[in-house]
Design an enzyme around this catalytic site. Sequence first.
Site, PDB file in Angstrom:
ATOM      1  N   CYS A   2      53.647  52.471  50.439  1.00 17.63           N
ATOM      2  CA  CYS A   2      54.131  53.601  51.234  1.00 17.63           C
ATOM      3  C   CYS A   2      53.075  54.044  52.243  1.00 17.63           C
ATOM      4  CB  CYS A   2      54.433  54.789  50.337  1.00 17.63           C
ATOM      5  SG  CYS A   2      55.696  54.428  49.139  1.00 17.63           S
ATOM      6  N   ARG A  26      51.350  47.325  56.347  1.00 19.53           N
ATOM      7  CA  ARG A  26      51.091  47.533  54.918  1.00 19.53           C
ATOM      8  C   ARG A  26      52.224  47.018  54.047  1.00 19.53           C
ATOM      9  NH1 ARG A  26      47.886  52.852  54.053  1.00 19.53           N
ATOM     10  NH2 ARG A  26      49.139  53.016  52.201  1.00 19.53           N
ATOM     11  N   TRP A  73      57.623  51.696  50.085  1.00 24.35           N
ATOM     12  CA  TRP A  73      57.521  50.443  49.330  1.00 24.35           C
ATOM     13  C   TRP A  73      58.006  50.810  47.928  1.00 24.35           C
ATOM     14  CZ3 TRP A  73      54.524  48.736  45.090  1.00 24.35           C
ATOM     15  CH2 TRP A  73      54.443  47.350  44.935  1.00 24.35           C
ATOM     16  N   ASN A  97      53.193  59.472  49.070  1.00 27.32           N
ATOM     17  CA  ASN A  97      52.608  58.155  48.816  1.00 27.32           C
ATOM     18  C   ASN A  97      51.909  58.254  47.467  1.00 27.32           C
ATOM     19  OD1 ASN A  97      51.267  55.714  48.945  1.00 27.32           O
ATOM     20  ND2 ASN A  97      49.705  56.419  50.387  1.00 27.32           N
ATOM     21  N   GLY A  98      52.239  57.377  46.525  1.00 32.20           N
ATOM     22  CA  GLY A  98      51.622  57.439  45.198  1.00 32.20           C
ATOM     23  C   GLY A  98      52.695  57.473  44.132  1.00 32.20           C
ATOM     24  N   GLU A 470      42.421  30.955  44.273  1.00 34.22           N
ATOM     25  CA  GLU A 470      42.719  31.667  45.512  1.00 34.22           C
ATOM     26  C   GLU A 470      43.790  30.901  46.308  1.00 34.22           C
ATOM     27  OE1 GLU A 470      42.605  34.272  47.038  1.00 34.22           O
ATOM     28  OE2 GLU A 470      42.531  33.903  49.174  1.00 34.22           O
ATOM     29  N   LYS A 474      47.390  32.386  47.356  1.00 36.06           N
ATOM     30  CA  LYS A 474      47.791  32.441  48.775  1.00 36.06           C
ATOM     31  C   LYS A 474      49.140  31.770  48.965  1.00 36.06           C
ATOM     32  CE  LYS A 474      45.660  34.489  50.340  1.00 36.06           C
ATOM     33  NZ  LYS A 474      44.598  35.409  50.313  1.00 36.06           N
ATOM     34  N   GLU A 477      52.079  33.783  47.321  1.00 34.21           N
ATOM     35  CA  GLU A 477      52.428  35.087  47.905  1.00 34.21           C
ATOM     36  C   GLU A 477      53.159  34.978  49.240  1.00 34.21           C
ATOM     37  OE1 GLU A 477      49.296  37.862  48.977  1.00 34.21           O
ATOM     38  OE2 GLU A 477      47.908  36.219  49.268  1.00 34.21           O
ATOM     39  N   HIS A 493      44.166  20.598  27.960  1.00 37.80           N
ATOM     40  CA  HIS A 493      44.337  21.585  26.889  1.00 37.80           C
ATOM     41  C   HIS A 493      45.661  22.325  26.991  1.00 37.80           C
ATOM     42  CE1 HIS A 493      40.304  20.822  25.512  1.00 37.80           C
ATOM     43  NE2 HIS A 493      39.876  20.951  26.767  1.00 37.80           N
ATOM     44  N   LYS A 593      49.895  45.589  51.876  1.00 31.51           N
ATOM     45  CA  LYS A 593      48.515  45.298  52.290  1.00 31.51           C
ATOM     46  C   LYS A 593      47.510  46.166  51.540  1.00 31.51           C
ATOM     47  CE  LYS A 593      45.447  43.247  54.755  1.00 31.51           C
ATOM     48  NZ  LYS A 593      45.157  41.889  54.276  1.00 31.51           N
TER      49      LYS A 593
HETATM   50  C1  F6R Z   1      46.033  38.421  48.513  1.00 29.09           C
HETATM   51  C2  F6R Z   1      45.626  39.795  48.712  1.00 29.09           C
HETATM   52  C3  F6R Z   1      45.551  40.684  47.526  1.00 29.09           C
HETATM   53  C4  F6R Z   1      44.345  41.637  47.669  1.00 29.09           C
HETATM   54  C5  F6R Z   1      44.346  42.644  46.514  1.00 29.09           C
HETATM   55  C6  F6R Z   1      43.141  43.551  46.565  1.00 29.09           C
HETATM   56  O1  F6R Z   1      46.066  37.719  49.724  1.00 29.09           O
HETATM   57  O2  F6R Z   1      45.383  40.206  49.807  1.00 29.09           O
HETATM   58  O3  F6R Z   1      45.473  39.953  46.350  1.00 29.09           O
HETATM   59  O4  F6R Z   1      43.182  40.889  47.671  1.00 29.09           O
HETATM   60  O5  F6R Z   1      45.508  43.425  46.569  1.00 29.09           O
HETATM   61  O6  F6R Z   1      43.099  44.239  47.769  1.00 29.09           O
HETATM   62  P1  F6R Z   1      41.777  44.909  48.287  1.00 29.09           P
HETATM   63  O7  F6R Z   1      40.792  43.835  48.585  1.00 29.09           O
HETATM   64  O8  F6R Z   1      42.187  45.669  49.511  1.00 29.09           O
HETATM   65  O9  F6R Z   1      41.289  45.812  47.199  1.00 29.09           O
END
Ligand code: F6R
Length: 598
Positions: A2, A26, A73, A97-98, A470, A474, A477, A493, A593
Amino acid sequence: MCGIIGAVAESAIKPVLAGLGRLEYRGYDSSGISILSNNEIQTRKVQGKLNNLKNMLSVQPIDGDCAIGHTRWATHGKANVINAHPHQCGQVSVVHNGIIENYLQLKQQLLQWGHHFKSSTDSEVVPHLINHYLAQQMSQEEAIEKTINQLKGSYALGVLINGDSNNLYAIKQGSPLVISQGNDGAYMASDAMALGADSGKIYYPKDNELIKINSHEIKLCNSSTNKKIHYINNKHCTKVISKGEHSTFMEKEIFEQVDLLKRLSVNNHASDYSKINFNALNKITIIACGTSYYAASVAKCWFEKYANILVEIDIASEYRYRSPIIINNELVVFVSQSGETADTLAALQYAKSKKAQTLALVNVANSSIAREANFSFEIYAGPEIGVASTKAFSCQLAIFYKMAIEAAKQRAFIDKAELNQLALNFAQLPYIMEKVLQRCTDMKVMAEKLSTYSNILFLGRGVLTAIAQEGALKLKEISYIHAEAYAAGELKHGPIALLDENMPVLVIAPKNELTDKLLSNIQEVQARNAPLFVIGDSSIREYINLQENEFFELPSMPESILPIISAIPMQLLALYSAQMLGRNVDQPRNLAKSVTVE
Ligand code: F6R
C-alpha cells in the site's frame, strides 16, 4: 505494498494523482482518492491500475484543496473496489498503510454500537472509530488520539475530516510516513519517492505524533506535547525516472550495474568502513529478507574466508521469534534495499532492545531502517523501480566486499599481497560484468528453451549456492516458473527424486577448486535424463556435451568476484523468461517493492 499520499494545495487532486503514479512501482491492485471540498467528502475508487482511476475521474471529476489517495496491495479482503481505500464513515475518510492486528475485536465493538461495515478490510475500523468519538463531541484531534490508542499493529494513516476548516491529519506507528512543506502546498506520503518537485523540506514523524495539515500550517498537535517540527532537506530524487531505451525498468537496472560498479570502485568509501573496529568484534550477525538475505549469505563467506570473523545470518521474519543469543562485541547488520521492510525493521528494534550494536546497509539514506540503526552505510544503487531487485543486489555485494577487505586489513588475517589482489579484483569487476552483459543474446536463447518448462532446479556449490538461490528466486518471482535451488552436494539427499526428462537442472559451474565435485553432481543429473543447462567456464564443455542453447559462458575471472558476476546471467535469465511468457516484468503479480507489513 500500500502507498498513501495526501495534499493540501490548490487542486489537490493533481499532486495526489502524481504521487500515486510515483508509488506505482511498489506494486498494488486497486486505488482511490478522497477530496474534501465545500463541506463534503467525495471519493472515487477503482480496481486495477491507476489509469482506471484517471479514467473514472475524467468522467466523474472531483476537485478541492484537501485530498488523500491510496494504492492498495490486498492483505485483508480481496482486491476489489469495496476494499479499496479511502474508507469513509460519516465525516471521516481514511487511507491506511500497514495492518491493524486487533481489528476483529474493534469491529465487534463497533457492530454492537450500531455501525455497519462495507468492506472486509482491517482499515475500515479506523474511520468508524474516529466518527464514533466525533459524535461524542470530542475535538478532531481527541477523536483521532482516542482511536489510535486502541489500535494494535502497524499503521500510517491519512485522515480527512469534514468540519469547520479543511484538515488533513497524518499519524503513524511502525510504518513509514513523511511530511513535506512545499511552496505550493503541504503533503504527506508513505514514501519520500511519492513527493514531487515541490518537496524541498521534509519531516519524518515519530510514532504516534499527530500531524495536522491545513492551508495555513503544518502542526504537531498531540494533546500532551507542544514540540515544533524540524525539517530536513529532501535528499530523494524527485525527477521523473525513465526507462530510457529499455523496455522495462528491470532491464535498465540490470544494464546500469556496470556504471554503478565503476563508480563504486573509484569512490572507495574506505573511511566509512574503517569506522568499524573489526578487531574488537567477536561476531557479526547479518539479518535481511529475500534477495538481501542472499547478499548476506555471500557476505558471510567473504568475512569468514578473508577476515576470519564468525558470521551468522538470519531471516528477518524469524530472528526475533527464536530467542537469538547476542554476545559481547557483536555487530548486528541489517540489509535492506528499501530500508522500510517491516520484518527487518522489527528485527532491528529487537536487536537494539537487547543492546546490540546495529548497522544498516540500505539504498535509501533516510529510510526507517537507516534512521533506527546506530549507524548506516548506503549502497549507492540509485532508485530501483523494478520490483525484482537486481542492481541493489550487486551494490549490496559490492559494499560487503569492501567491508570484508577492510576487515581483512584490520585483522591481518591474509597477507598484504592477497589483500591488494582482492582490491585489484574489485577494480576489474565492472569490465568483466560488461563482457557478460554483451553476451545477453546467448542468455535469450537459453531462456527460450528453459521457459518452456514448469519447474527448474538450480544448483551451485560453496558461495555460489546463494547465487543459485537468488537465481531461483528471481526466476519464480517474475516468470512464475517454479524454481528451487540447492547446494549441489544436497542433490542426492532428496531432490534427485524429482529428476526426469521434465525437470531441467541449471548448474553454476565456474572453474575453481570445487569443479571436480560439481562434475560428479552433473553426472548424477545426466544419468537421470534431466535436461542440463550450465552457466560456467568454457573448460566445462570439455567434459560435458552441451548444445549452444544449454550453455552460457562465464569469462575467466578471479574467484573472489565470482558471486557478483554470476548473478548477472541469473538476472538475464529471469528477465528474458518473463518476457517470453508475457509477464509484467516490473510489477509481477502479488509482489510489492517495499514490504511494509509483517
Ligand atoms: C526479490 C526482492 C525481495 C527483496 C525483499 C527485501 O527480487 O526484491 O526479495 O529483496 O523483499 O527487501 P528489502 O531489501 O527492501 O528489505
